[in-house]
Motif scaffolding. Structure first.
Motif, PDB file in Angstrom:
ATOM      1  N   UNK A  47       0.820  -1.217   0.000  1.00  0.00           N
ATOM      2  CA  UNK A  47       0.000   0.000   0.000  1.00  0.00           C
ATOM      3  C   UNK A  47       0.855   1.268   0.000  1.00  0.00           C
ATOM      4  N   UNK A  48       1.888   1.304   0.831  1.00  0.00           N
ATOM      5  CA  UNK A  48       2.726   2.496   0.925  1.00  0.00           C
ATOM      6  C   UNK A  48       3.413   2.864  -0.378  1.00  0.00           C
ATOM      7  N   UNK A  49       4.113   1.927  -1.022  1.00  0.00           N
ATOM      8  CA  UNK A  49       4.748   2.257  -2.302  1.00  0.00           C
ATOM      9  C   UNK A  49       3.766   2.748  -3.351  1.00  0.00           C
ATOM     10  N   UNK A  50       2.543   2.175  -3.382  1.00  0.00           N
ATOM     11  CA  UNK A  50       1.561   2.636  -4.371  1.00  0.00           C
ATOM     12  C   UNK A  50       1.161   4.086  -4.102  1.00  0.00           C
ATOM     13  N   UNK A  51       0.951   4.434  -2.844  1.00  0.00           N
ATOM     14  CA  UNK A  51       0.613   5.835  -2.517  1.00  0.00           C
ATOM     15  C   UNK A  51       1.759   6.759  -2.911  1.00  0.00           C
ATOM     16  N   UNK A  52       2.998   6.311  -2.671  1.00  0.00           N
ATOM     17  CA  UNK A  52       4.154   7.131  -3.048  1.00  0.00           C
ATOM     18  C   UNK A  52       4.231   7.310  -4.565  1.00  0.00           C
ATOM     19  N   UNK A  53       3.906   6.262  -5.308  1.00  0.00           N
ATOM     20  CA  UNK A  53       3.907   6.366  -6.766  1.00  0.00           C
ATOM     21  C   UNK A  53       2.860   7.356  -7.253  1.00  0.00           C
ATOM     22  N   UNK A  54       1.687   7.316  -6.623  1.00  0.00           N
ATOM     23  CA  UNK A  54       0.642   8.283  -6.977  1.00  0.00           C
ATOM     24  C   UNK A  54       1.120   9.705  -6.724  1.00  0.00           C
ATOM     25  N   UNK A  55       1.766   9.907  -5.578  1.00  0.00           N
ATOM     26  CA  UNK A  55       2.247  11.249  -5.233  1.00  0.00           C
ATOM     27  C   UNK A  55       3.297  11.751  -6.219  1.00  0.00           C
TER      28      UNK A  55
END
Length: 361
Positions: free
Chosen positions: A91-99
């Motif tokens: 979940x964390x890496x995906x949110x970072x990718x979105x950002x």
């Protein structure tokens, strides 16, 4: 899939690269430390030279905290048709990718549920993932082509695909992987300053519980820092059980009969719930664990003994379902526990005795 680029040539990246090369895929290797990529290349994991053009798939095998930046850089360079990572949190890496404004349609988060206590390219092996679950976390944005590339990677590594939501995955691994690592380390930490007389009494039980405590601390710091909330939630529940166990044991010390009965009931409850939970851990072929009979054999610490006992079991027509070795402290001998179907145990016992093996009850 004809070509792939693996970024990060530690245990996971090198193992994936070795598996792909063995299946005929042309693999390129990249690492922030070029010497590590060259080491992986020397092991036969691919080429440490950059690809001449776009590859089919980029596999990012770096710590969770570096996944987003590494993927964003790879997409900016237009390295592949599809991109995935193999980090242990999702979940964390995906949110970072979105950002970072990355193209999530060309990306899928994945996590092979495999590993070893050792790290680095020298620990890599082409069969690391065989038969192991490999989690895929597609979203509505994930393009079919990228999902198919990920599924092909899983098939080439001979793993078993499991589709999950990213947050669900992170809660699951907190329970079955991350918390056990911490608990194992906590138990092992009790041994650091223990009396030598106590440590000399260590048997198979403490070895089983503390096996994963030998893992690389730096790697686990990266993992736990990326999934602290779900791990803390599970540990809080474990702490509740620990508090209850302490109170129950204090009750067993009491001279009050009622407190002793309450304490005994509390400990029994924990042990029974432990039995029930252990029974849910998948056994052979991913099915529910079976009750096997144990045939314990005394074995010398010398070359060829294990091969000989397996050969003798095979000659008796018995399939060994599982095996465990219990070492004898300070002695050149140990006990091998052969797990077999209950109906096969008497015949195996007789056959091994006839071949000169010492059977232990």
């Amino acid at each position: 899939m004809r070509t792939a680029l693996v970024i990060g040539t530690g245990l996971m990246g090198t193992s994936a690269a070795l598996a792909l090369v063995s299946r005929g895929v042309e693999v390129y290797l990249e690492d922030h430390d070029p010497s590590v990529a060259r080491t992986a290349a020397a092991l036969g994991a691919g080429s440490a030279l950059p690809p001449e053009g776009q590859v089919d798939l980029v596999v990012v095998a770096v710590p969770p905290a570096h996944v987003a930046a590494t993927l964003a850089d790879a997409q900016r360079r237009g390295l592949a048709r599809g991109y995935l990572d193999v980090a242990s949190v999702k979940a964390g890496p995906r949110r970072d990718l979105q950002a970072l404004g990355c193209d999530l349609s060309r990306y899928i988060g994945t996590h092979p549920m495999a590993g070893r206590e050792r790290s680095g390219p020298l620990a890599g092996t082409a069969d690391l993932f065989e038969g192991r679950p490999w989690v895929l976390t597609p979203t509505r944005e994930t393009e079919t082509e990228v999902l198919n590339l990920a599924l092909e990677l899983v098939a080439l590594c001979r793993a078993v695909p499991v589709v999950m939501d990213a947050d669900e995955h992170d809660r699951a691994v907190a329970l079955v992987s991350h918390t056990p690592q911490l608990v194992s380390s906590m138990v092992a930490a009790r041994l650091q300053h223990a009396e030598d007389t106590a440590v000399r009494l260590c048997g198979q039980g403490i070895r089983d519980v503390t096996r994963i405590a030998g893992s690389e601390p730096g790697m686990w710091m990266d993992i736990l820092a990326a999934n602290p909330g779900p791990v803390a939630d599970v540990l809080a529940e474990v702490a509740t059980d620990l508090t209850g166990a302490v109170e129950a044991l204090r009750g067993l010390q009491s001279a009050d009969g009622e407190k002793r009965r309450t304490g005994a009931a509390g400990i029994e409850d924990i042990l029974l719930r432990g039995n029930a939970g252990r029974d849910r851990v998948p056994g052979k072929h991913g099915t529910a664990p079976k009750a096997y009979e144990v045939v314990a054999v005394l074995i010398g610490d010398q070359p060829g003994e294990l091969a000989r006992i397996f050969a003798d079991a095979g000659a008796a027509g018995v399939n060994i379902e599982d095996v465990r070795i219990e070492h004898s402290t300070g002695q050149q001998a140990g006990r091998v526990q052969l797990m077999v179907e209950p109906a096969a145990a008497p015949g195996l016992t007789t056959a091994l005795r006839d071949r000169g093996w010492s059977i232990r009850s």
